[in-house]
Design an enzyme around this catalytic site. Structure first.
Site, PDB file in Angstrom:
ATOM      1  N   HIS A 100      47.674  53.747  65.122  1.00 36.64           N
ATOM      2  CA  HIS A 100      48.937  53.369  64.443  1.00 36.64           C
ATOM      3  C   HIS A 100      49.540  52.107  65.052  1.00 36.64           C
ATOM      4  CE1 HIS A 100      48.902  57.564  62.865  1.00 36.64           C
ATOM      5  NE2 HIS A 100      48.441  57.797  64.073  1.00 36.64           N
ATOM      6  N   LYS A 148      54.270  24.937  69.842  1.00 34.13           N
ATOM      7  CA  LYS A 148      53.461  25.961  69.168  1.00 34.13           C
ATOM      8  C   LYS A 148      51.962  25.710  69.186  1.00 34.13           C
ATOM      9  CE  LYS A 148      54.671  28.694  66.169  1.00 34.13           C
ATOM     10  NZ  LYS A 148      54.921  29.309  64.880  1.00 34.13           N
ATOM     11  N   SER A 154      51.973  22.671  65.577  1.00 29.27           N
ATOM     12  CA  SER A 154      52.937  22.598  64.494  1.00 29.27           C
ATOM     13  C   SER A 154      53.464  21.174  64.424  1.00 29.27           C
ATOM     14  CB  SER A 154      54.082  23.577  64.763  1.00 29.27           C
ATOM     15  OG  SER A 154      55.242  23.146  64.086  1.00 29.27           O
ATOM     16  N   GLU A 170      43.744  33.200  61.212  1.00 29.67           N
ATOM     17  CA  GLU A 170      44.490  33.521  59.980  1.00 29.67           C
ATOM     18  C   GLU A 170      43.636  33.271  58.743  1.00 29.67           C
ATOM     19  OE1 GLU A 170      48.980  32.301  60.414  1.00 29.67           O
ATOM     20  OE2 GLU A 170      47.742  30.962  61.597  1.00 29.67           O
TER      21      GLU A 170
END
Ligand code: ARG
Length: 473
Positions: free
Chosen positions: A162, A289, A283, A296
């Site tokens: 979970h 970043k 970024s 992704e």
């Protein structure tokens, strides 16, 4: 080159006028099926050789045809071939050029053949090669995972259910879970190859042919195990493409799960891994970043593959036998999937090779959330003879106490543990640390580092033998 020939010249004997431009546009597949040029030419070479061997065409015509086809192959490979949409597809582009090159002998190549068995053979050959490429890519991927798993066979991390910390495991054990998945993918690839390995050539339009062809000869020449057995099925079957897409969908699903874990692990909140600069991006506005774009995109690209699988399943659903032009829609789904999966496999291999593992963060997180509670319960069963259900209850009380004190289980003083159950002794602390918890999981396939190393060795042996990962070894 072939610009003044159109498909209409190939099949247009009974047509009074040429096709409408829209007809040509919806009909043409050359923009994508040109990918099949090498397979198409191989198929034609094998067919021509068989026609000559069986006396259906002369040896002289066969020589001309073979020479012409080889010329076309070099022209295409050199980028000198002019593909024409008016000639519909790869088969007719090649044939039209052949007739330009060698004259009337070209017209004999299509004896005892139809584009229906021709496209089936081309496409099978292409899918076969792609499955072999995927098998090799999966092997590389598994090798990369094995290297990292060995390095981290004893690196403690939280195991989750979970997405809540459940019990400590090791990073190596976690990676080996993926090795099992990719191993199954590899065996699915082999399975698909096994079933695909039949040659359609000679089924002709759908009914076979009256010419004395030798289908075993062409099957062998093209590297197939045997010819297909039913001419109707042969030209209407695209199971091999559906299986390819299914294999890709399952494998892509595995890749997307791992990719998602990488995304999670790379967050500052988890901090389990650092992505190498080679597989991350910055970024344009936030200089601090480092984004896990490769992970992704690997996570996202399964969407296209699943879409492609559903697309072809939908095309094939309810199609009456035998060939229908609907089936021309099989190729883009397969080509796009192949390109996508190849990229996903390569990206995952690169990411995993380069992944920087933050052992301290993993270890710290492994101790959170009373992850050794089951070890305490097991200890009570083993050492104090409690039934597991009672041990579970007692452990629940210890967890509540630790929660109240805001401390880890192993930080609870013995005296306090003994107020919960008098049978608890000092020995209990030996199982409460995450490292000892992991070490104790020695059941076959369990998280103990020694067990994980055993599985790594077994996988290395399997890969070396080239053995199917799932079949008994
Ligand atoms: N381009 C066609 C395809 O990909 C080749 C077969 C055409 N057959 C036919 N009877 N029109 O399916």
């Amino acid at each position: 080159m072939s610009e003044n020939k159109t498909s209409n010249d190939m099949w247009g004997g009974r047509f009074a006028s040429g096709p409408d431009a829209i007809m040509e546009a919806i009909n043409a597949s050359i923009d994508f099926d040109r990918k099949l040029y090498a397979q198409d030419i191989r198929g034609s070479l094998a067919h021509a050789a068989m026609l000559a061997k069986t006396g259906i065409i002369s040896a002289d015509d066969e020589r001309k045809i073979a020479h012409g086809l080889n010329t076309i192959l070099s022209e295409i490979e050199a980028g000198e071939f002019e593909f024409s949409a008016r000639l519909e597809d790869i088969h007719m582009n090649v044939e039209a050029r052949l007739s330009k090159l060698i004259g009337p002998a070209a017209g004999r190549l299509h004896t005892a053949r139809s584009r229906n068995d021709q496209v089936a053979v081309d496409f099978r050959l292409w899918v076969k090669e792609e499955l072999e490429r995927i098998e090799a890519a999966l092997t590389h991927l598994v090798e990369a995972f094995l290297v990292r798993a060995e390095e981290h066979a004893a690196t403690v991390m939280p195991g989750f259910t979970h997405l809540q910390a459940a019990q400590p495991v090791t990073f190596g054990h976690h990676l080996m879970a993926y090795v099992e998945m990719f191993g199954r993918d590899r065996s699915r690839v082999r399975d698909a190859l096994e079933r695909l390995d039949e040659c359609p050539l000679g089924a002709a339009a759908l009914a076979g042919t009256g010419f004395p062809i030798d289908r075993h000869m062409t099957a062998e020449a093209l590297g197939f195990r045997e010819p297909t057995r039913n001419s109707i099925d042969t030209v209407s079957d695209r199971d091999f493409a559906l299986e390819f897409l299914s294999v890709a969908a399952i494998c892509g699903t595995h890749l997307s799960r791992m990719a998602e874990e990488i995304v999670i692990w790379a967050t500052p909140q988890f901090g389990f891994v650092n992505l190498s600069d080679a597989f991350a991006t910055g970024s344009s506005i936030m200089p601090q970043k480092k984004n896990p774009d490769a992970a992704e995109l690997t996570r996202a690209k399964i969407g296209r593959i699943n879409g492609n699988l559903v697309a072809l399943l939908t095309v094939m659903k309810g199609l009456p036998l035998a060939y229908s032009k609907d089936m021309q829609e099989d190729k883009e789904a397969v080509f796009d999937t192949a390109e996508t999966l190849d990229l996903m496999l390569a990206a995952m291999t690169g990411m995993v090779k380069d992944l920087e593992v933050n052992k301290a963060a993993m270890k710290k997180a492994a101790g959170h959330g009373y992850s050794t509670a089951t070890d305490l319960a097991d200890w009570l069963v083993r050492e104090a003879g409690l039934p597991f259900r009672e041990a579970h209850h007692v452990t629940g009380k210890a967890v509540a106490l630790a929660e109240e004190r805001k401390c880890a289980l192993e930080k609870l003083p013995l005296a306090d543990l003994q107020t919960i159950h008098s049978a608890i002794t000092d020995d209990v602390y030996s199982v409460l640390s995450v490292a000892n918890s992991v070490k104790s999981r020695t059941s076959y396939g369990g998280a103990a580092p020694a067990e994980v190393r055993k599985q790594i060795r077994a996988w290395r042996r399997r890969l070396k033998r080239g053995a199917s990962p799932v079949k008994k070894s």
